[in-house]
Design a protein around this motif. Structure first.
Motif, PDB file in Angstrom:
ATOM      1  N   VAL A  10       0.829  -1.205   0.041  1.00 25.94           N
ATOM      2  CA  VAL A  10      -0.004   0.041   0.047  1.00 25.94           C
ATOM      3  C   VAL A  10       0.811   1.086   0.085  1.00 25.94           C
ATOM      4  CG1 VAL A  10      -1.379   1.472   1.294  1.00 25.94           C
ATOM      5  CG2 VAL A  10      -1.991  -1.225   1.053  1.00 25.94           C
ATOM      6  N   GLN A  11       1.944   1.279   0.731  1.00 25.41           N
ATOM      7  CA  GLN A  11       2.933   2.254   0.904  1.00 25.41           C
ATOM      8  C   GLN A  11       3.505   2.530  -0.687  1.00 25.41           C
ATOM      9  OE1 GLN A  11       5.444   1.081   3.915  1.00 25.41           O
ATOM     10  NE2 GLN A  11       4.533   2.612   5.191  1.00 25.41           N
ATOM     11  N   VAL A  12       3.832   1.611  -1.310  1.00 22.85           N
ATOM     12  CA  VAL A  12       4.457   1.648  -2.725  1.00 22.85           C
ATOM     13  C   VAL A  12       3.170   2.470  -3.508  1.00 22.85           C
ATOM     14  CG1 VAL A  12       4.870   0.411  -4.633  1.00 22.85           C
ATOM     15  CG2 VAL A  12       5.919  -0.363  -2.493  1.00 22.85           C
ATOM     16  N   VAL A  13       1.824   1.815  -3.466  1.00 23.96           N
ATOM     17  CA  VAL A  13       0.910   2.623  -4.095  1.00 23.96           C
ATOM     18  C   VAL A  13       0.916   4.228  -3.793  1.00 23.96           C
ATOM     19  CG1 VAL A  13      -1.618   2.656  -4.727  1.00 23.96           C
ATOM     20  CG2 VAL A  13      -0.331   0.544  -4.818  1.00 23.96           C
ATOM     21  N   VAL A  14       0.913   4.257  -2.633  1.00 27.26           N
ATOM     22  CA  VAL A  14       0.762   5.750  -1.981  1.00 27.26           C
ATOM     23  C   VAL A  14       1.948   6.687  -2.807  1.00 27.26           C
ATOM     24  CG1 VAL A  14       1.069   7.305  -0.166  1.00 27.26           C
ATOM     25  CG2 VAL A  14      -0.303   5.293  -0.043  1.00 27.26           C
ATOM     26  N   VAL A  15       3.089   6.361  -2.551  1.00 28.84           N
ATOM     27  CA  VAL A  15       4.334   6.958  -3.350  1.00 28.84           C
ATOM     28  C   VAL A  15       4.038   6.970  -4.735  1.00 28.84           C
ATOM     29  CG1 VAL A  15       6.607   6.859  -3.840  1.00 28.84           C
ATOM     30  CG2 VAL A  15       5.770   6.215  -1.616  1.00 28.84           C
ATOM     31  N   ALA A  16       3.567   6.005  -5.509  1.00 27.55           N
ATOM     32  CA  ALA A  16       3.449   6.340  -6.896  1.00 27.55           C
ATOM     33  C   ALA A  16       2.286   7.314  -7.305  1.00 27.55           C
ATOM     34  CB  ALA A  16       3.118   4.857  -7.556  1.00 27.55           C
ATOM     35  N   THR A  17       1.289   6.980  -6.347  1.00 28.57           N
ATOM     36  CA  THR A  17       0.293   8.216  -6.643  1.00 28.57           C
ATOM     37  C   THR A  17       0.641   9.351  -6.474  1.00 28.57           C
ATOM     38  OG1 THR A  17      -1.447   6.542  -5.855  1.00 28.57           O
ATOM     39  CG2 THR A  17      -2.045   8.858  -5.803  1.00 28.57           C
ATOM     40  N   TRP A  18       1.591   9.737  -5.100  1.00 29.93           N
ATOM     41  CA  TRP A  18       1.994  11.102  -5.264  1.00 29.93           C
ATOM     42  C   TRP A  18       2.828  11.504  -6.418  1.00 29.93           C
ATOM     43  CZ3 TRP A  18       2.002  14.096  -0.751  1.00 29.93           C
ATOM     44  CH2 TRP A  18       2.683  15.415  -0.838  1.00 29.93           C
ATOM     45  N   LYS A  19       3.761  10.553  -6.918  1.00 26.28           N
ATOM     46  CA  LYS A  19       4.485  10.744  -8.152  1.00 26.28           C
ATOM     47  C   LYS A  19       3.477  11.036  -9.375  1.00 26.28           C
ATOM     48  CE  LYS A  19       8.704  10.042  -6.822  1.00 26.28           C
ATOM     49  NZ  LYS A  19       9.663  11.267  -6.824  1.00 26.28           N
ATOM     50  N   LEU A  20       2.416  10.390  -9.534  1.00 23.93           N
ATOM     51  CA  LEU A  20       1.575  10.584 -10.561  1.00 23.93           C
ATOM     52  C   LEU A  20       0.960  11.976 -10.409  1.00 23.93           C
ATOM     53  CD1 LEU A  20      -0.279   7.334 -10.944  1.00 23.93           C
ATOM     54  CD2 LEU A  20       1.313   8.593 -12.657  1.00 23.93           C
ATOM     55  N   LEU A  21       0.660  12.526  -9.150  1.00 24.59           N
ATOM     56  CA  LEU A  21       0.057  13.832  -8.690  1.00 24.59           C
ATOM     57  C   LEU A  21       1.248  14.796  -9.155  1.00 24.59           C
ATOM     58  CD1 LEU A  21      -1.947  13.296  -5.487  1.00 24.59           C
ATOM     59  CD2 LEU A  21      -2.869  13.634  -7.793  1.00 24.59           C
ATOM     60  N   THR A  22       2.355  14.563  -9.165  1.00 26.89           N
ATOM     61  CA  THR A  22       3.260  15.730  -9.368  1.00 26.89           C
ATOM     62  C   THR A  22       3.480  15.875 -10.819  1.00 26.89           C
ATOM     63  OG1 THR A  22       4.722  14.965  -7.435  1.00 26.89           O
ATOM     64  CG2 THR A  22       5.992  16.188  -9.204  1.00 26.89           C
ATOM     65  N   LEU A  23       3.161  14.733 -11.758  1.00 25.69           N
ATOM     66  CA  LEU A  23       3.351  14.788 -13.075  1.00 25.69           C
ATOM     67  C   LEU A  23       1.790  15.450 -13.534  1.00 25.69           C
ATOM     68  CD1 LEU A  23       4.490  11.169 -13.967  1.00 25.69           C
ATOM     69  CD2 LEU A  23       5.534  13.532 -14.364  1.00 25.69           C
ATOM     70  N   VAL A  24       0.732  15.362 -12.863  1.00 22.33           N
ATOM     71  CA  VAL A  24      -0.587  15.934 -13.254  1.00 22.33           C
ATOM     72  C   VAL A  24      -0.105  17.592 -13.001  1.00 22.33           C
ATOM     73  CG1 VAL A  24      -2.798  16.585 -12.439  1.00 22.33           C
ATOM     74  CG2 VAL A  24      -1.968  14.184 -12.606  1.00 22.33           C
ATOM     75  N   ARG A  25       0.365  17.957 -11.907  1.00 22.83           N
ATOM     76  CA  ARG A  25       0.601  19.471 -11.655  1.00 22.83           C
ATOM     77  C   ARG A  25       1.577  19.846 -12.634  1.00 22.83           C
ATOM     78  NH1 ARG A  25       0.690  21.339  -5.811  1.00 22.83           N
ATOM     79  NH2 ARG A  25      -1.624  21.727  -5.765  1.00 22.83           N
ATOM     80  N   LYS A  26       2.745  19.250 -13.293  1.00 24.15           N
ATOM     81  CA  LYS A  26       3.632  19.774 -14.111  1.00 24.15           C
ATOM     82  C   LYS A  26       3.182  19.600 -15.496  1.00 24.15           C
ATOM     83  CE  LYS A  26       7.466  19.045 -11.425  1.00 24.15           C
ATOM     84  NZ  LYS A  26       8.835  18.237 -11.418  1.00 24.15           N
ATOM     85  N   ASP A  27       1.621  19.027 -15.696  1.00 24.91           N
ATOM     86  CA  ASP A  27       1.106  18.762 -17.189  1.00 24.91           C
ATOM     87  C   ASP A  27       2.170  17.759 -18.065  1.00 24.91           C
ATOM     88  OD1 ASP A  27      -0.909  18.863 -18.797  1.00 24.91           O
ATOM     89  OD2 ASP A  27       0.118  20.574 -20.007  1.00 24.91           O
ATOM     90  N   LEU A  28       2.526  16.677 -17.261  1.00 22.81           N
ATOM     91  CA  LEU A  28       3.172  15.637 -17.887  1.00 22.81           C
ATOM     92  C   LEU A  28       2.710  14.327 -17.775  1.00 22.81           C
ATOM     93  CD1 LEU A  28       6.852  16.820 -16.617  1.00 22.81           C
ATOM     94  CD2 LEU A  28       5.756  17.116 -19.103  1.00 22.81           C
ATOM     95  N   ILE A  29       1.428  14.065 -17.410  1.00 19.62           N
ATOM     96  CA  ILE A  29       0.806  13.219 -17.124  1.00 19.62           C
ATOM     97  C   ILE A  29       0.766  12.014 -18.177  1.00 19.62           C
ATOM     98  CG2 ILE A  29      -1.442  13.800 -17.372  1.00 19.62           C
ATOM     99  CD1 ILE A  29      -0.437  11.571 -14.722  1.00 19.62           C
ATOM    100  N   PHE A  30       0.715  12.777 -19.633  1.00 20.62           N
ATOM    101  CA  PHE A  30       0.713  11.861 -20.741  1.00 20.62           C
ATOM    102  C   PHE A  30       2.236  11.705 -21.201  1.00 20.62           C
ATOM    103  CE2 PHE A  30      -3.546  13.872 -20.618  1.00 20.62           C
ATOM    104  CZ  PHE A  30      -4.462  12.787 -20.536  1.00 20.62           C
ATOM    105  N   THR A  31       2.996  11.033 -20.428  1.00 20.76           N
ATOM    106  CA  THR A  31       4.384  10.814 -20.800  1.00 20.76           C
ATOM    107  C   THR A  31       4.616   9.413 -20.525  1.00 20.76           C
ATOM    108  OG1 THR A  31       5.172  11.651 -18.625  1.00 20.76           O
ATOM    109  CG2 THR A  31       5.076  13.295 -20.527  1.00 20.76           C
ATOM    110  N   GLU A  32       5.827   8.808 -20.658  1.00 24.85           N
ATOM    111  CA  GLU A  32       6.244   7.485 -20.359  1.00 24.85           C
ATOM    112  C   GLU A  32       6.524   7.340 -18.843  1.00 24.85           C
ATOM    113  OE1 GLU A  32       6.775   4.564 -22.096  1.00 24.85           O
ATOM    114  OE2 GLU A  32       5.564   5.599 -23.384  1.00 24.85           O
TER     115      GLU A  32
END
Length: 159
Positions: free
Chosen positions: A62-84
């Motif tokens: 669950v902690q791994v999923v939380v960290v990955a979700t945090w990283k995805l939120l960072t990509l959303v903020r930077k408008d980089l969600i549609f990247t590799e």
């Protein structure tokens, strides 16, 4: 845009709270429960140890999923969600859920042969079904993310 920013901020607050609770659970609560159970029933120390290890493994997943979700939120903020890089973090989430699911199924099967109470089996069946649904939804969302990433790359090459 404002609603998205508030949602991302609120989700981050809850992710920090969840991560903190999980750290307390894996470092204090689960080992403390194990110690108490061994004091009460020393003849079952091995089973209690295995139970604690499995529970801590699930908490780490669950902690791994939380960290990955945090990283995805960072990509959303930077408008980089549609990247590799977004796809890689979704892959991390899928593998963490898959690992937790494999162990959950193993525990469910073991309980099927050893449980006295059918309520425990029903509970683990519900857990297994729920984790299966979450994992499969994430796989579908990953496929959608890959398609959107591909379409965005195509559109950027045209422009």
């Amino acid at each position: 845009m404002i609603a998205e920013r508030w949602a991302v901020t609120a989700l981050r607050v809850f992710l920090v709270a969840l991560f903190g609770i999980l750290v307390v659970l894996e470092t204090l609560s689960l080992p403390g429960s194990y110690r108490y159970m061994v004091e009460q029933h020393p003849e079952h120390a091995t089973e209690h140890l295995l139970t604690m290890i499995v529970a801590i493994f699930w908490v780490v997943c669950v902690q791994v999923v939380v960290v990955a979700t945090w990283k995805l939120l960072t990509l959303v903020r930077k408008d980089l969600i549609f990247t590799e890089s977004a796809t890689k973090w979704v892959d991390v989430m899928v593998w963490a859920i898959a690992a937790a699911w494999v162990v959950l199924v193993a525990v469910f099967i073991w309980l099927g042969f050893n449980a006295d109470d059918p309520g425990v089996l029903v509970l683990f069946f519900v857990f297994t079904t729920g984790v299966s649904v979450v994992g499969l939804v994430l796989v579908v969302m990953r496929a959608l993310l890959q398609r959107a990433t591909s379409l965005r790359a195509d559109m950027e090459s045209v422009i």
